[in-house]
Design an enzyme around this catalytic site. Structure first.
Site, PDB file in Angstrom:
ATOM      1  CD  GLU A 165      35.186  39.865  36.214  1.00 18.61           C
ATOM      2  OE1 GLU A 165      35.199  39.491  35.025  1.00 18.61           O
ATOM      3  OE2 GLU A 165      35.975  39.465  37.073  1.00 18.61           O
ATOM      4  CB  CYS A 171      37.610  37.531  32.894  1.00 19.04           C
ATOM      5  SG  CYS A 171      38.153  38.303  34.395  1.00 19.04           S
TER       6      CYS A 171
END
Ligand code: ADP
Length: 471
Positions: free
Chosen positions: A244, A278
């Site tokens: 990720e 993010c």
């Protein structure tokens, strides 16, 4: 915490007398803790412990796993205040938000797996075959500093629930909540060796973890650069990976949307954790004729976000997590000015009254050109790009025009239209008209944002191999 100078290996706190890493307080720059800069030997011992524990833990009963996760959940609740304050100091997230997110979310995620586990189909029938889901093996978990405990929990809870054993290498900048977690797990019935924590630098202990043949999967959250190194290392040994990584997510405001609500929702999302998220909606796409109005609304929203001491209840925008991160973000703000985008709010100077700590002004650029570095690269700070578009097709093209694809948003008065546009975004999740965060929904990226999914049943399936018995 008494164990910060140690590693947690094979159910024991193991002393370390070698070099250490300084942990800084984001709001002051002061050194608040020191943790081991462990060597490769410590990592190898932890991997050996996890490897030895795998045979038994992979055969453990569901009741045994559920009991441990219940104990973990109770421990996370009990130490929530300490977790929130620790992460608030390390990362700079304001205490009120840190209490809900940095401390609250790990307990919530643990609960979702506790609820899921009793009914999770670890085997199913397919014609004359019994399909079994078996734990993948020893898992190396490498985590970043922005949501330091949340990202650890998202990995180790489903991994342990699946029957895997784990070696965790937390981020150097914010390692303390991982120690709280290790202390909690040490007090549970988890057998020794199932969970191990080794503190240290990515290039040394992280490197050993991603290359060791006994490690059968690496679950990573962090930069796209490191994710690439992990993918290369994994290829040599056919390890599984879950990555990720970065994002440059677009918030697409359609012409019929409630502009004020859409801008407010986008700015709040972009500035969460001072932009060190993010999934942050860092590109706000607006119809060209609404561009100036959208910029005014964004500037007004940002003006309400004065930076301050993250430990104060009233602070809404904290500092960045490190001097390095602050300097990187300031360089991007200078780049934005050099590239000729319109500086609408903020700027590269330190905010007034914030001479200590890693503060940056919340900054908005207007008329940002698609394809420019400011528009393409992940900044990881409180910087919003407002991008005018001509029509819906243009908006979709711009939204999909980066190498990333982690999150996104669409705003429209017409829910069906919003959903249709959302379905064209090449990204792992889309918030439609400010839809609520769902801890059971899959989370992960397209393209350079990642491989694999976390949260919910998808997060558990990552840690399972498939075996079919033909009967
Ligand atoms: P960030 O820029 O967010 O710090 P990184 O990808 O550098 O992102 O760091 C995320 C995690 O990856 C940290 O725990 C870090 O120590 C680890 N890491 C960094 N470099 C390596 C590497 N070469 N091998 C393994 N892990 C690494």
């Amino acid at each position: 915490m008494n164990n910060l100078s140690k590693n947690y290996i094979n159910g024991e706190w193991v002393s370390w007398s070698g070099p250490t890493l300084d942990v800084h307080e984001a709001g002051t720059g002061d050194v608040i803790a020191k943790v081991p800069a462990s060597g490769r030997d410590e990592m190898e011992q932890a991997i050996a412990a996890a490897d030895a524990a795998f045979a038994d833990w992979s055969e453990s009963s569901l009741d045994q796993r559920i009991k441990v996760l219940e104990q973990l959940h109770a421990g996370l609740k009990e130490r929530a205040g300490e977790i929130a304050e620790t992460v608030c100091r390390e990362v700079g997230m304001p205490i009120k938000l840190a209490t809900g997110i940095q401390a609250g979310l790990p307990a919530t995620i643990t609960k979702t797996y506790l609820k899921m586990l009793p009914d999770f189909p670890f085997s199913e029938q397919c014609g004359n075959s019994e399909v079994q889901y078996a734990p993948v093996g020893v898992v190396g978990c490498i985590t970043p500093w922005n949501y330091p405990l949340h990202q650890v929990i998202l990995k180790i809870v489903p991994a342990i629930a699946a029957g895997c054993t784990v070696v965790l290498k937390p981020a150097e900048i914010a390692p303390q909540s991982a120690y709280i977690l290790a202390e909690i797990l040490d007090g549970t019935d988890l057998p020794k060796g199932v969970f191990n924590l080794v503190s240290g630098e990515g290039q040394t202990v992280g490197d050993t973890l991603i290359k060791h043949p006994a490690v059968r999967m690496v679950s990573f959250t962090g930069s796209t650069r490191t994710g690439g190194l992990i993918a290369h290392a994994a290829a040599d040994d056919f390890k599984r990976i879950a990555l990720e990584m970065g994002g440059k997510s677009a918030s697409v405001i359609l012409p019929d949307a409630n502009l004020a609500a859409a801008v407010k929702g986008t700015v709040n999302n972009c500035l969460l954790n001072s932009g060190q998220t993010c999934t942050a909606l860092t590109r706000m796409l607006v119809p060209a004729d609404l561009h100036d109005e959208a910029c005014e609304l964004a500037a007004a929203a940002v003006a309400r976000m004065t930076p301050g001491n993250p430990l104060e209840e009233t602070t809404r925008l904290g500092p960045l997590a490190s001097a390095q991160q602050r300097d990187k973000v300031i360089d991007y703000i200078k780049l934005g000015i050099e590239e000729g985008h319109t500086l609408v709010a903020g700027g590269p100077e330190a905010p007034e009254g914030c001479d200590k700590g890693y503060f940056v002004k919340a900054t908005v650029f207007g008329n940002v050109k698609p394809g420019s570095r400011l528009e393409q690269e992940e900044i990881f700070g409180p910087v919003l790009c407002v991008i005018p578009y001509q029509d819906e097709a243009d908006a979709i093209r711009i939204a999909n025009g980066t190498q990333y694809g982690l999150s996104g948003a669409v705003w429209s008065a017409d829910a069906d239209r919003a959903k249709k546009v959302a379905g064209k975004l090449r990204t792992g999740q889309v918030f439609v008209n400010g839809g609520d965060f769902n801890p059971l929904a899959p989370f992960g990226g397209f393209g350079h944002s990642g491989i694999g999914r976390e949260f919910g049943k998808w997060g558990l399936e990552e840690f399972l191999e498939v075996r079919s018995l033909q009967l």
